[in-house]
Design a protein around this motif. Structure first.
Motif, short mmCIF file in Angstrom:
data_model
loop_
_atom_site.label_atom_id
_atom_site.label_comp_id
_atom_site.label_asym_id
_atom_site.label_seq_id
_atom_site.Cartn_x
_atom_site.Cartn_y
_atom_site.Cartn_z
N ASP A 64 -52.12 -2.45 9.84
CA ASP A 64 -52.51 -3.63 10.41
C ASP A 64 -52.11 -3.50 11.86
O ASP A 64 -51.02 -3.60 11.97
CB ASP A 64 -51.92 -4.80 9.78
N LEU A 65 -53.28 -3.60 12.87
CA LEU A 65 -52.85 -3.77 14.16
C LEU A 65 -52.94 -5.16 14.69
O LEU A 65 -52.74 -5.46 15.99
CB LEU A 65 -53.95 -2.99 14.97
N ALA A 66 -53.01 -6.01 13.86
CA ALA A 66 -52.83 -7.46 14.29
C ALA A 66 -51.81 -7.80 15.17
O ALA A 66 -51.97 -8.46 16.31
CB ALA A 66 -52.99 -8.26 13.37
N ASP A 67 -50.70 -7.33 14.99
CA ASP A 67 -49.69 -7.57 15.93
C ASP A 67 -49.21 -6.69 16.88
O ASP A 67 -48.18 -6.73 17.56
CB ASP A 67 -48.30 -8.06 15.28
N VAL A 68 -50.03 -5.56 16.93
CA VAL A 68 -49.59 -4.57 17.79
C VAL A 68 -49.34 -4.81 19.24
O VAL A 68 -48.44 -4.32 19.85
CB VAL A 68 -50.46 -3.28 17.77
N PHE A 69 -50.28 -5.69 19.99
CA PHE A 69 -49.74 -6.02 21.18
C PHE A 69 -48.56 -6.77 21.60
O PHE A 69 -47.73 -6.42 22.45
CB PHE A 69 -51.00 -6.82 21.89
N GLY A 70 -48.02 -7.70 20.79
CA GLY A 70 -46.83 -8.34 20.58
C GLY A 70 -45.88 -7.49 20.52
O GLY A 70 -44.77 -7.48 21.09
N THR A 118 -56.94 10.87 1.10
CA THR A 118 -56.30 9.74 1.25
C THR A 118 -57.28 8.75 2.40
O THR A 118 -57.95 9.34 3.20
CB THR A 118 -54.93 9.94 2.02
N VAL A 119 -57.50 7.43 2.14
CA VAL A 119 -58.19 6.62 2.89
C VAL A 119 -56.81 6.02 3.76
O VAL A 119 -56.13 5.33 3.16
CB VAL A 119 -58.73 5.56 1.88
N VAL A 120 -56.92 6.22 5.08
CA VAL A 120 -56.13 5.37 5.85
C VAL A 120 -56.85 4.15 6.33
O VAL A 120 -58.00 4.45 7.10
CB VAL A 120 -55.50 6.19 6.88
N ALA A 121 -56.80 3.01 5.96
CA ALA A 121 -57.59 1.56 6.23
C ALA A 121 -56.88 1.01 7.59
O ALA A 121 -55.68 0.62 7.37
CB ALA A 121 -57.49 0.97 5.16
N VAL A 122 -57.70 0.63 8.65
CA VAL A 122 -56.95 -0.21 9.48
C VAL A 122 -57.59 -1.53 9.57
O VAL A 122 -58.90 -1.59 9.65
CB VAL A 122 -57.16 0.86 11.09
N LEU A 123 -56.90 -2.43 9.65
CA LEU A 123 -57.06 -3.96 9.99
C LEU A 123 -56.68 -4.25 11.26
O LEU A 123 -55.78 -3.55 11.90
CB LEU A 123 -56.42 -4.71 8.98
N GLY A 124 -57.28 -5.31 11.68
CA GLY A 124 -56.80 -5.91 13.11
C GLY A 124 -57.42 -5.21 14.30
O GLY A 124 -56.84 -5.64 15.22
N ALA A 125 -58.46 -4.44 14.08
CA ALA A 125 -59.07 -3.84 15.36
C ALA A 125 -59.43 -4.96 16.43
O ALA A 125 -59.33 -4.66 17.58
CB ALA A 125 -60.35 -3.22 14.93
N SER A 143 -58.64 13.30 15.70
CA SER A 143 -58.19 14.91 15.39
C SER A 143 -57.11 14.76 14.46
O SER A 143 -56.76 15.77 13.49
CB SER A 143 -57.69 15.56 16.48
N ALA A 144 -56.39 13.70 14.16
CA ALA A 144 -55.22 13.48 13.15
C ALA A 144 -55.81 13.14 11.75
O ALA A 144 -55.35 13.12 10.78
CB ALA A 144 -54.23 12.71 13.49
N VAL A 145 -57.08 12.77 11.50
CA VAL A 145 -57.82 12.35 10.39
C VAL A 145 -57.71 13.50 9.43
O VAL A 145 -58.54 14.65 9.64
CB VAL A 145 -59.14 11.61 10.53
N ARG A 146 -57.16 13.40 8.14
CA ARG A 146 -57.04 14.32 7.13
C ARG A 146 -58.14 14.00 6.12
O ARG A 146 -59.19 14.55 5.75
CB ARG A 146 -55.83 14.47 6.28
N GLY A 147 -58.10 12.89 5.74
CA GLY A 147 -58.95 12.30 4.42
C GLY A 147 -60.10 11.75 5.19
O GLY A 147 -60.90 11.99 5.81
N ARG A 148 -60.00 10.07 5.13
CA ARG A 148 -60.94 9.41 5.77
C ARG A 148 -60.28 8.08 6.47
O ARG A 148 -59.12 7.67 6.10
CB ARG A 148 -61.79 8.72 4.75
N LEU A 149 -60.55 8.13 7.67
CA LEU A 149 -60.01 6.67 8.40
C LEU A 149 -61.07 5.76 8.22
O LEU A 149 -62.18 6.01 8.55
CB LEU A 149 -59.73 7.08 10.08
N VAL A 150 -60.85 4.50 7.78
CA VAL A 150 -61.70 3.38 7.49
C VAL A 150 -61.21 2.27 8.47
O VAL A 150 -60.06 1.81 8.16
CB VAL A 150 -61.45 2.85 6.00
N VAL A 151 -62.00 2.03 9.58
CA VAL A 151 -61.41 1.06 10.44
C VAL A 151 -62.44 -0.29 9.91
O VAL A 151 -63.64 -0.20 10.05
CB VAL A 151 -61.79 1.28 11.70
N PHE A 152 -61.94 -1.41 9.83
CA PHE A 152 -62.14 -2.68 9.21
C PHE A 152 -62.64 -3.42 10.63
O PHE A 152 -61.92 -3.48 11.56
CB PHE A 152 -61.43 -3.51 8.51
N PHE A 153 -64.05 -3.36 11.11
CA PHE A 153 -64.49 -3.65 12.28
C PHE A 153 -65.23 -4.90 12.42
O PHE A 153 -66.28 -4.89 12.07
CB PHE A 153 -65.56 -2.19 12.65
#
Length: 185
Positions: A64-70, A118-125, A143-153
């Motif tokens: 979850d990237l929702a708090d990444v700026f803080g 593996t699914v790596v799911a990203v929230l908070g975009a 380039s680091a994606v092994r399985g699938r990168l799923v970005v909730f957009f």
């Protein structure tokens, strides 16, 4: 059926397909595109997406990237100066933020237990706006994606053009779009 369940059904159809191993990193990225106003409802139903991925034989890791700026600001040596004079928060400072977010995403993509199934799911975009572009972060880490990168957009797409929050001109990307059975405008 709700919009969220429509999107979850589309996600399940995609995640159940056989995963090709000989595709480019950009083609391993899926963007789950939805109207920004349903963000909270989608987050509340994230377990539905996880369940469907696991039921399809794939591991799930979420970020979850929702708090990444803080988090970045809290660690930054010039945080007090940025709060006092927000106009200083530009240029090289925001390049540091790009690197911070990319490092966070890359760490999730390469963490122990993440493999080709593996699914790596990203929230908070949406929280990346206006400090960086989601496209820049995704392209830097792909380039680091092994399985699938799923970005909730939260935004829209047309063809291969994606617009986060309709805030900027879109970017043309080869990711697989997943929508609730309708094309976002």
């Amino acid at each position: 059926m709700s919009v969220i369940m429509d999107i979850a059904d589309a996600f399940e159809r995609q995640v159940r397909l056989p995963w090709k191993r000989n595709i480019s990193p950009a083609e391993r990225v899926w963007l789950v595109v939805y109207e920004p106003e349903i963000e909270r409802r989608l987050r509340a139903q994230l377990g539905e997406f996880q369940h469907r991925a696991i039921k399809s034989g794939h591991a799930w890791v979420d970020l979850d990237l929702a708090d990444v700026f803080g988090e970045w600001m809290a660690e930054h040596e010039y945080a007090d100066a940025f709060f006092a004079e927000p106009e200083l928060l530009s240029g090289s400072a925001l390049e540091d933020f790009d690197e911070f977010v990319t490092a966070r995403l890359t760490a999730a993509l390469t963490s122990e237990g993440v493999d080709d199934d593996t699914v790596v799911a990203v929230l908070g975009a949406g929280a990346l706006f206006p400090f960086t572009r989601a496209s820049r972060v995704i392209e830097s880490a792909e380039s680091a994606v092994r399985g699938r990168l799923v970005v909730f957009f939260p935004g829209h797409h047309s063809g291969s053009n994606y617009r986060l929050l309709d805030a900027r001109d879109g970017w043309n990307y080869r990711a697989i779009p997943i929508t609730g059975g309708r094309e976002a405008l």
